[in-house]
Scaffold this active site. Structure first.
Site, PDB file in Angstrom:
ATOM      1  N   PRO A 285      93.667  10.485  37.292  1.00  0.00           N
ATOM      2  CA  PRO A 285      93.519   9.607  36.131  1.00  0.00           C
ATOM      3  C   PRO A 285      94.879   9.010  35.786  1.00  0.00           C
ATOM      4  CG  PRO A 285      93.415  11.924  35.465  1.00  0.00           C
ATOM      5  CD  PRO A 285      93.433  11.897  36.963  1.00  0.00           C
TER       6      PRO A 285
ATOM      7  N   ALA B 247      96.373   6.357  32.880  1.00  0.00           N
ATOM      8  CA  ALA B 247      96.118   5.504  31.723  1.00  0.00           C
ATOM      9  C   ALA B 247      96.582   4.087  32.016  1.00  0.00           C
ATOM     10  CB  ALA B 247      96.859   6.059  30.517  1.00  0.00           C
TER      11      ALA B 247
ATOM     12  N   CYS C   2     100.155  15.785  29.927  1.00  0.00           N
ATOM     13  CA  CYS C   2     100.908  14.643  29.402  1.00  0.00           C
ATOM     14  C   CYS C   2     102.286  15.057  28.881  1.00  0.00           C
ATOM     15  CB  CYS C   2     100.106  13.973  28.294  1.00  0.00           C
ATOM     16  SG  CYS C   2     100.972  12.548  27.651  1.00  0.00           S
TER      17      CYS C   2
ATOM     18  N   LYS D 106      93.475  19.778  34.296  1.00  0.00           N
ATOM     19  CA  LYS D 106      94.633  19.278  35.036  1.00  0.00           C
ATOM     20  C   LYS D 106      95.860  19.588  34.197  1.00  0.00           C
ATOM     21  CE  LYS D 106      96.353  14.942  37.061  1.00  0.00           C
ATOM     22  NZ  LYS D 106      97.331  14.470  36.093  1.00  0.00           N
TER      23      LYS D 106
ATOM     24  N   ASN E 127      98.569  18.322  43.255  1.00  0.00           N
ATOM     25  CA  ASN E 127      98.962  16.976  42.839  1.00  0.00           C
ATOM     26  C   ASN E 127     100.479  16.846  42.776  1.00  0.00           C
ATOM     27  OD1 ASN E 127      99.109  15.269  39.699  1.00  0.00           O
ATOM     28  ND2 ASN E 127      98.725  14.305  41.646  1.00  0.00           N
ATOM     29  N   GLY E 128     100.936  15.714  43.289  1.00  0.00           N
ATOM     30  CA  GLY E 128     102.355  15.394  43.197  1.00  0.00           C
ATOM     31  C   GLY E 128     102.924  14.936  44.516  1.00  0.00           C
ATOM     32  N   ASP E 129     103.342  13.657  44.552  1.00  0.00           N
ATOM     33  CA  ASP E 129     104.096  13.103  45.674  1.00  0.00           C
ATOM     34  C   ASP E 129     103.300  12.958  46.967  1.00  0.00           C
ATOM     35  OD1 ASP E 129     106.041  13.228  43.781  1.00  0.00           O
ATOM     36  OD2 ASP E 129     107.273  14.744  44.781  1.00  0.00           O
TER      37      ASP E 129
ATOM     38  N   GLY F  62      98.006  10.008  42.685  1.00  0.00           N
ATOM     39  CA  GLY F  62      98.264   9.072  41.600  1.00  0.00           C
ATOM     40  C   GLY F  62      99.044   7.868  42.075  1.00  0.00           C
ATOM     41  N   ARG F  63     100.374   7.916  41.876  1.00  0.00           N
ATOM     42  CA  ARG F  63     101.206   6.731  42.055  1.00  0.00           C
ATOM     43  C   ARG F  63     101.157   6.137  43.463  1.00  0.00           C
ATOM     44  NH1 ARG F  63     106.440   9.638  40.466  1.00  0.00           N
ATOM     45  NH2 ARG F  63     105.215  11.241  41.505  1.00  0.00           N
TER      46      ARG F  63
END
Ligand SMILES: Cc1cc2nc3c(=O)[nH]c(=O)nc-3n(C[C@H](O)[C@H](O)[C@H](O)COP(=O)(O)O)c2cc1C
Length: 372
Positions: free
Chosen positions: A15, A17, A100, A142, A203-205, A227-228
């Site tokens: 997710p 935002a 967050c 998460k 999650n991450g990278d 994500g990114r």
């Protein structure tokens, strides 16, 4: 598996935002399988039926597994929001956001600050799972590793969530203090995987399909959350599917600039449809321009103009000026994109760290919009 739903390939669009709205999810879904999570929704805004919030819960008709992330700090409000999701059949899966790191949220004890208050965290997750299970909705959480390296919470929070009956736990392997800086700590993901029996998502990278395979090999996780890496690259989901089905020898998708321009145009078009307003849709698309063009040899003036368009015709006219034959820049593969900000001391409510077992609901920690 998330409840009765098989996730194949084991890939989740994180997710984000302001990003993972119905338009972006469609672009990503068309590329490959997985779970595609909607933008985060605040539990209080949902319960209060704020029109803007209700509008954000938008899924396309062909979204088979509608995944919604909620943010809450109050067990009762969170449970009420989950019940609303069930009662009105708003989604097939609910994820709770405890990651967050935004100061205005942690300062009030929300987001990544909350798992430190272990009793409150437990109450929120238990009540949410109870509410969700009445409707057969799998509930996941998460979270981050903790507030900082001296105040880690992820294993304890994972066990609490498992006891509460969550369907899976996702770990963004950074502390709140790290925000998006440095590297994600995949060893922590491995530690969590070993500690839990419920599925763990790492999650991450993950910037490429090959990173997803490396994470699975390194940690033993049941799935990956991305994500990114897909910002300006919705086709990453094709790579992820190829990586999981074909293994390390898969061929990554390397679109030419002409192909990227077509996707950009379609993305803007989908945003205009989703927001039902051309100016608004084009304005929302602007933030994606630099991500799509990352590494391509495109002049500054044209880049700037592309990031200022107000109509689809204007956008398409400018996209027509790009040289369609330019190949994908290989040097931008495997590179971080999106937020990479510096670490920063986590703002917390007064005395927060000294009172782990206080379970008073923090006040004013419900945010309007967010980040993770
Ligand atoms: C623009 C942006 C918005 C985000 N919004 C959320 C959010 O609403 N909820 C959440 O749990 N995480 C959010 N995140 C965090 C991501 O879901 C993810 O955990 C993080 O980016 C690390 O994964 P990555 O390295 O694959 O990007 C956001 C991240 C970004 C970059």
């Amino acid at each position: 598996m998330l409840g009765n739903h098989t996730v194949n390939p084991p890939v989740v669009l994180a997710p984000m935002a302001g990003i993972t709205n119905v338009a972006f999810r469609r672009l990503c879904r068309e590329q490959g399988g997985g779970v595609y999570v909607c933008e985060m929704i605040t539990t209080r805004a949902l319960v209060e039926r704020i029109p803007k919030t209700l509008k954000m819960i938008a899924f396309a008709e062909d979204e088979g597994f509608r995944s919604l992330q909620l943010y809450g700090v109050d067990p009762d409000v969170t449970a009420a929001a989950v019940r609303m999701v069930g009662e009105h059949n708003l989604a097939d899966h609910v994820d709770l956001n405890f990651g967050c790191p935004v100061p205005k949220v942690t300062r009030r004890g929300g987001g990544s600050a909350l798992p430190w208050r272990r009793k409150l965290f437990g109450r929120i997750v238990r009540q949410a799972v109870e509410a969700a299970s009445a409707y057969g909705i799998p509930l996941t959480i998460k979270m981050r590793k903790g507030i900082d390296e001296d105040h880690l919470t992820y294993v304890e929070a994972g066990l609490t969530a498992q006891d509460a009956g969550v369907a899976a736990v996702a770990l963004h392997a950074r502390t709140a203090e790290q925000r998006y800086s440095g590297e994600a700590d995949w060893d922590a993901i491995a530690t969590l995987k070993q500690a839990l029996d419920v599925p763990v998502l790492g999650n991450g990278d993950i910037w490429e399909g090959s990173d997803a395979l490396r994470m699975v090999a390194h940690t033993g996780v049941d799935g990956v959350v991305v994500g990114r890496g897909c910002l300006g690259r919705p086709w990453l989901f094709a790579d992820l599917e190829a990586a999981f089905t074909q293994g390390a020898g898969y061929q990554p998708v390397l679109p030419t600039l002409g192909e990227v321009a077509k996707i950009m145009s379609r993305h803007a078009q989908l945003l205009v449809e989703a927001l039902e307003d051309e100016r608004h849709g084009c304005a929302d698309f602007r933030k994606h321009v630099a991500w799509y063009l990352k590494g391509f040899p495109v002049g500054g003036d044209l880049r700037r103009s592309l990031a200022m368009t107000s109509s689809l015709t204007e956008l398409d006219d400018l996209l027509a000026k790009l040289d369609p034959a330019i190949p994908f820049p290989p040097e931008s593969l495997g590179q971080p994109r999106g937020r990479i900000n510096a670490p920063g001391k986590v703002s917390l409510p007064h005395g927060w760290l000294d009172s782990r077992d206080d379970d008073i609901v923090p006040e004013g920690a419900e945010m309007e919009d967010s980040g993770g």
